[in-house]
Design a protein around this motif. Structure first.
Motif, PDB file in Angstrom:
ATOM      1  N   PRO A 178       0.719  -0.820   0.373  1.00  0.00           N
ATOM      2  CA  PRO A 178      -0.019  -0.041   0.246  1.00  0.00           C
ATOM      3  C   PRO A 178       0.718   1.347  -0.079  1.00  0.00           C
ATOM      4  CG  PRO A 178      -0.866  -1.289   2.166  1.00  0.00           C
ATOM      5  CD  PRO A 178       0.323  -2.105   1.405  1.00  0.00           C
ATOM      6  N   VAL A 179       0.193   2.146  -0.119  1.00  0.00           N
ATOM      7  CA  VAL A 179       1.001   3.917  -0.879  1.00  0.00           C
ATOM      8  C   VAL A 179      -0.151   4.413   0.513  1.00  0.00           C
ATOM      9  CG1 VAL A 179       2.361   5.633  -1.820  1.00  0.00           C
ATOM     10  CG2 VAL A 179       2.345   3.196  -2.621  1.00  0.00           C
ATOM     11  N   PHE A 180       0.318   5.738   0.851  1.00  0.00           N
ATOM     12  CA  PHE A 180      -0.022   6.525   1.688  1.00  0.00           C
ATOM     13  C   PHE A 180      -0.417   7.473   0.715  1.00  0.00           C
ATOM     14  CE2 PHE A 180      -1.382   8.819   5.264  1.00  0.00           C
ATOM     15  CZ  PHE A 180      -1.236  10.396   5.137  1.00  0.00           C
ATOM     16  N   LEU A 181      -1.710   8.310   1.394  1.00  0.00           N
ATOM     17  CA  LEU A 181      -2.766   9.108   0.092  1.00  0.00           C
ATOM     18  C   LEU A 181      -3.061  10.620   1.322  1.00  0.00           C
ATOM     19  CD1 LEU A 181      -4.916   7.233  -1.798  1.00  0.00           C
ATOM     20  CD2 LEU A 181      -2.287   7.464  -2.715  1.00  0.00           C
ATOM     21  N   LEU A 182      -3.889  10.014   2.242  1.00  0.00           N
ATOM     22  CA  LEU A 182      -4.135  10.651   3.067  1.00  0.00           C
ATOM     23  C   LEU A 182      -4.084  10.579   4.303  1.00  0.00           C
ATOM     24  CD1 LEU A 182      -6.913  12.783  -0.264  1.00  0.00           C
ATOM     25  CD2 LEU A 182      -5.246  14.211   1.330  1.00  0.00           C
ATOM     26  N   LEU A 183      -4.318  11.565   5.430  1.00  0.00           N
ATOM     27  CA  LEU A 183      -4.901  11.381   6.716  1.00  0.00           C
ATOM     28  C   LEU A 183      -5.942  12.456   6.996  1.00  0.00           C
ATOM     29  CD1 LEU A 183      -2.830  10.831   9.477  1.00  0.00           C
ATOM     30  CD2 LEU A 183      -4.050  13.198   9.779  1.00  0.00           C
ATOM     31  N   ILE A 184      -6.856  12.434   7.612  1.00  0.00           N
ATOM     32  CA  ILE A 184      -7.500  13.486   8.232  1.00  0.00           C
ATOM     33  C   ILE A 184      -8.203  13.247   9.633  1.00  0.00           C
ATOM     34  CG2 ILE A 184      -9.660  11.641   7.701  1.00  0.00           C
ATOM     35  CD1 ILE A 184     -11.371  14.392   6.434  1.00  0.00           C
ATOM     36  N   ARG A 185      -7.485  14.556  10.251  1.00  0.00           N
ATOM     37  CA  ARG A 185      -8.387  14.087  11.844  1.00  0.00           C
ATOM     38  C   ARG A 185      -9.460  14.572  12.464  1.00  0.00           C
ATOM     39  NH1 ARG A 185      -3.394  13.960  13.426  1.00  0.00           N
ATOM     40  NH2 ARG A 185      -1.261  15.787  11.918  1.00  0.00           N
ATOM     41  N   GLU A 186      -9.948  14.019  13.086  1.00  0.00           N
ATOM     42  CA  GLU A 186     -11.396  14.207  14.071  1.00  0.00           C
ATOM     43  C   GLU A 186     -12.486  15.452  14.121  1.00  0.00           C
ATOM     44  OE1 GLU A 186     -11.476  12.571  17.971  1.00  0.00           O
ATOM     45  OE2 GLU A 186      -9.382  13.908  18.899  1.00  0.00           O
ATOM     46  N   ASN A 187     -11.082  16.388  14.217  1.00  0.00           N
ATOM     47  CA  ASN A 187     -11.867  17.699  14.061  1.00  0.00           C
ATOM     48  C   ASN A 187     -11.561  18.680  13.019  1.00  0.00           C
ATOM     49  OD1 ASN A 187      -8.312  17.857  14.009  1.00  0.00           O
ATOM     50  ND2 ASN A 187      -9.016  19.300  15.197  1.00  0.00           N
ATOM     51  N   GLU A 188     -11.283  17.322  11.992  1.00  0.00           N
ATOM     52  CA  GLU A 188     -11.777  17.866  10.267  1.00  0.00           C
ATOM     53  C   GLU A 188     -12.477  17.061   9.688  1.00  0.00           C
ATOM     54  OE1 GLU A 188      -7.316  16.769   9.105  1.00  0.00           O
ATOM     55  OE2 GLU A 188      -6.791  19.060   8.938  1.00  0.00           O
ATOM     56  N   LYS A 189     -13.831  18.223   9.185  1.00  0.00           N
ATOM     57  CA  LYS A 189     -14.646  17.353   8.163  1.00  0.00           C
ATOM     58  C   LYS A 189     -14.290  17.384   7.097  1.00  0.00           C
ATOM     59  CE  LYS A 189     -17.002  18.250  11.186  1.00  0.00           C
ATOM     60  NZ  LYS A 189     -17.971  16.881  12.499  1.00  0.00           N
ATOM     61  N   GLU A 190     -13.668  17.537   6.439  1.00  0.00           N
ATOM     62  CA  GLU A 190     -12.936  17.597   4.900  1.00  0.00           C
ATOM     63  C   GLU A 190     -11.706  17.194   4.973  1.00  0.00           C
ATOM     64  OE1 GLU A 190     -15.650  18.876   1.561  1.00  0.00           O
ATOM     65  OE2 GLU A 190     -13.996  19.765   0.901  1.00  0.00           O
ATOM     66  N   LYS A 191     -10.867  16.766   4.181  1.00  0.00           N
ATOM     67  CA  LYS A 191      -8.955  17.627   3.804  1.00  0.00           C
ATOM     68  C   LYS A 191      -9.018  16.605   1.871  1.00  0.00           C
ATOM     69  CE  LYS A 191      -6.481  17.778   5.675  1.00  0.00           C
ATOM     70  NZ  LYS A 191      -5.565  16.649   6.459  1.00  0.00           N
ATOM     71  N   ARG A 192      -8.973  18.018   1.526  1.00  0.00           N
ATOM     72  CA  ARG A 192      -8.738  17.171  -0.359  1.00  0.00           C
ATOM     73  C   ARG A 192      -6.978  17.247  -0.423  1.00  0.00           C
ATOM     74  NH1 ARG A 192     -12.777  19.491  -3.485  1.00  0.00           N
ATOM     75  NH2 ARG A 192     -14.977  20.045  -1.932  1.00  0.00           N
ATOM     76  N   LYS A 193      -6.551  16.724  -1.889  1.00  0.00           N
ATOM     77  CA  LYS A 193      -5.697  16.675  -2.296  1.00  0.00           C
ATOM     78  C   LYS A 193      -5.841  16.215  -3.539  1.00  0.00           C
ATOM     79  CE  LYS A 193      -1.121  13.625  -2.207  1.00  0.00           C
ATOM     80  NZ  LYS A 193      -0.289  12.914  -1.088  1.00  0.00           N
ATOM     81  N   GLU A 194      -5.324  17.422  -4.500  1.00  0.00           N
ATOM     82  CA  GLU A 194      -5.503  17.168  -6.072  1.00  0.00           C
ATOM     83  C   GLU A 194      -6.819  17.000  -6.326  1.00  0.00           C
ATOM     84  OE1 GLU A 194      -0.722  16.242  -6.497  1.00  0.00           O
ATOM     85  OE2 GLU A 194      -2.294  15.265  -6.833  1.00  0.00           O
ATOM     86  N   ARG A 195      -6.869  15.869  -6.664  1.00  0.00           N
ATOM     87  CA  ARG A 195      -8.340  15.178  -7.405  1.00  0.00           C
ATOM     88  C   ARG A 195      -8.865  14.406  -6.430  1.00  0.00           C
ATOM     89  NH1 ARG A 195      -8.775  11.033 -10.986  1.00  0.00           N
ATOM     90  NH2 ARG A 195      -6.394  10.995 -11.242  1.00  0.00           N
ATOM     91  N   LEU A 196      -8.199  13.907  -5.301  1.00  0.00           N
ATOM     92  CA  LEU A 196      -8.815  13.101  -3.142  1.00  0.00           C
ATOM     93  C   LEU A 196      -9.498  14.261  -2.918  1.00  0.00           C
ATOM     94  CD1 LEU A 196      -5.839  11.181  -2.977  1.00  0.00           C
ATOM     95  CD2 LEU A 196      -7.472  11.016  -4.946  1.00  0.00           C
ATOM     96  N   LYS A 197     -10.775  13.700  -2.243  1.00  0.00           N
ATOM     97  CA  LYS A 197     -11.401  14.712  -1.313  1.00  0.00           C
ATOM     98  C   LYS A 197     -11.546  13.039  -0.308  1.00  0.00           C
ATOM     99  CE  LYS A 197     -16.010  16.027  -0.852  1.00  0.00           C
ATOM    100  NZ  LYS A 197     -16.695  16.512  -1.146  1.00  0.00           N
TER     101      LYS A 197
END
Lengths: 114, 111
Positions: B44-63
Motif C-alpha cells: 500500500p501507498v499512503f494517500l491522505l490523513l484526516i483528523r477527527e476535528n477536520e470535516k474534509e481534506k483535499r489533495k488534488e483530485r482526492l477528497k
C-alpha cells in the motif's frame, strides 16, 4: 518510492524448511511492522517493533519470529514452513513525531510452501 | 480492537465520473483516519490523513470526509481516470501505536 526493501520478492519452498524474509529501510524509522495478506483480503499485523531490541506479536497468531538488532533491519523467520504459511508478507516502517504516522510499505514477499 | 467495513463489492465507474468509497468503523472514534492505495502485487501507498476535528481534506483530485457521529469516512476521486484503478484501503490507529486496515475496495475506472 519509499526506501524500504524486501527480499526475496518471490519464494517457493518445501514443507519443513527454515526461511528468513528480509526487510530493510534506509529512512531511519524507529517503528517497523510485518503484515500478512492473502489475495483480496485485508492486512493482518503479525509482528511489530518500536525500536532496537523491541519486538511484539501482533493480532494475527503467527509461528514466525522477528528480531530488531539494527534500526534499519527487521527480518522475519519461519523455523519450519508449512503450506498454511503460503501468503504475501508485507514489511512497513513509520517514524514517530511527524503527526501523520503514515506507514511506508515494501513491495512484499510472495511465499508459496509446497 | 476496531473493526472496519468498506464497500463490500468492487466499484466500477466510467472515466470522468466521481468515485465514492466508504469506510465504516464500529468502536471508538479514532483521533485520525488514513487512506492508502494498493496496486496488485505491491504494498500500500499512503494517500491522505484526516483528523477527527477536520470535516474534509483535499489533495488534488482526492477528497476525504470524516463524520465521527456516523463513524464513517468517505473517499472521493473526482474526474476519475483508468490510472486510478486500484484497491483503496482505510486504516485507523488501534491499540498502542499500531493500525488496523480495512479489507479495501477494488475500484475499476472504465475508459
Amino acid at each position: 518510492e519509499a526506501d524500504i526493501y524486501q527480499t526475496p520478492r518471490y519464494l517457493v519452498i518445501g514443507t519443513g524448511k527454515k526461511i528468513t524474509l528480509e526487510c530493510s529501510q534506509t529512512m531511519g524509522h524507529d517503528k517497523m511492522y510485518w503484515y500478512q495478506q492473502d489475495p483480496g483480503m485485508e492486512l493482518h499485523l503479525i509482528h511489530y517493533s518500536y525500536g532496537v531490541n523491541s519486538t511484539e506479536k501482533g493480532d494475527l497468531s503467527s509461528e514466525s519470529t522477528v528480531s530488531r538488532i539494527r534500526t534499519e533491519h527487521f527480518p522475519l523467520t519461519l523455523e519450519s514452513a508449512r503450506p498454511s504459511h503460503t501468503s504475501q508478507y508485507l514489511c512497513a516502517s513509520s517514524v514517530s513525531g511527524t503527526g501523520l504516522n503514515e506507514q511506508y510499505f515494501g513491495p512484499g514477499t510472495r511465499l508459496t510452501v509446497t | 480492537s476496531q473493526k472496519i467495513e468498506q464497500n463490500s463489492e468492487a466499484l466500477n465507474i466510467q472515466e470522468g465520473k466521481t468515485a465514492t468509497l466508504t469506510c465504516n468503523y464500529t468502536n471508538y472514534s479514532p483521533a485520525y483516519l488514513q487512506w492508502y492505495r494498493q496496486d496488485p502485487g505491491r504494498g500500500p501507498v499512503f494517500l491522505l490523513l484526516i483528523r477527527e476535528n477536520e470535516k474534509e481534506k483535499r489533495k488534488e483530485r482526492l477528497k476525504v470526509t470524516f463524520d465521527t457521529t456516523l463513524k464513517q469516512s468517505l473517499f472521493h476521486i473526482t474526474a476519475s481516470q483508468p490510472a486510478d484503478s486500484a484497491t483503496y484501503l482505510c486504516a485507523l490507529p488501534d491499540y498502542g501505536q499500531n493500525f488496523v486496515f480495512g479489507p479495501g475496495t477494488r475500484l475499476s475506472v472504465l475508459p
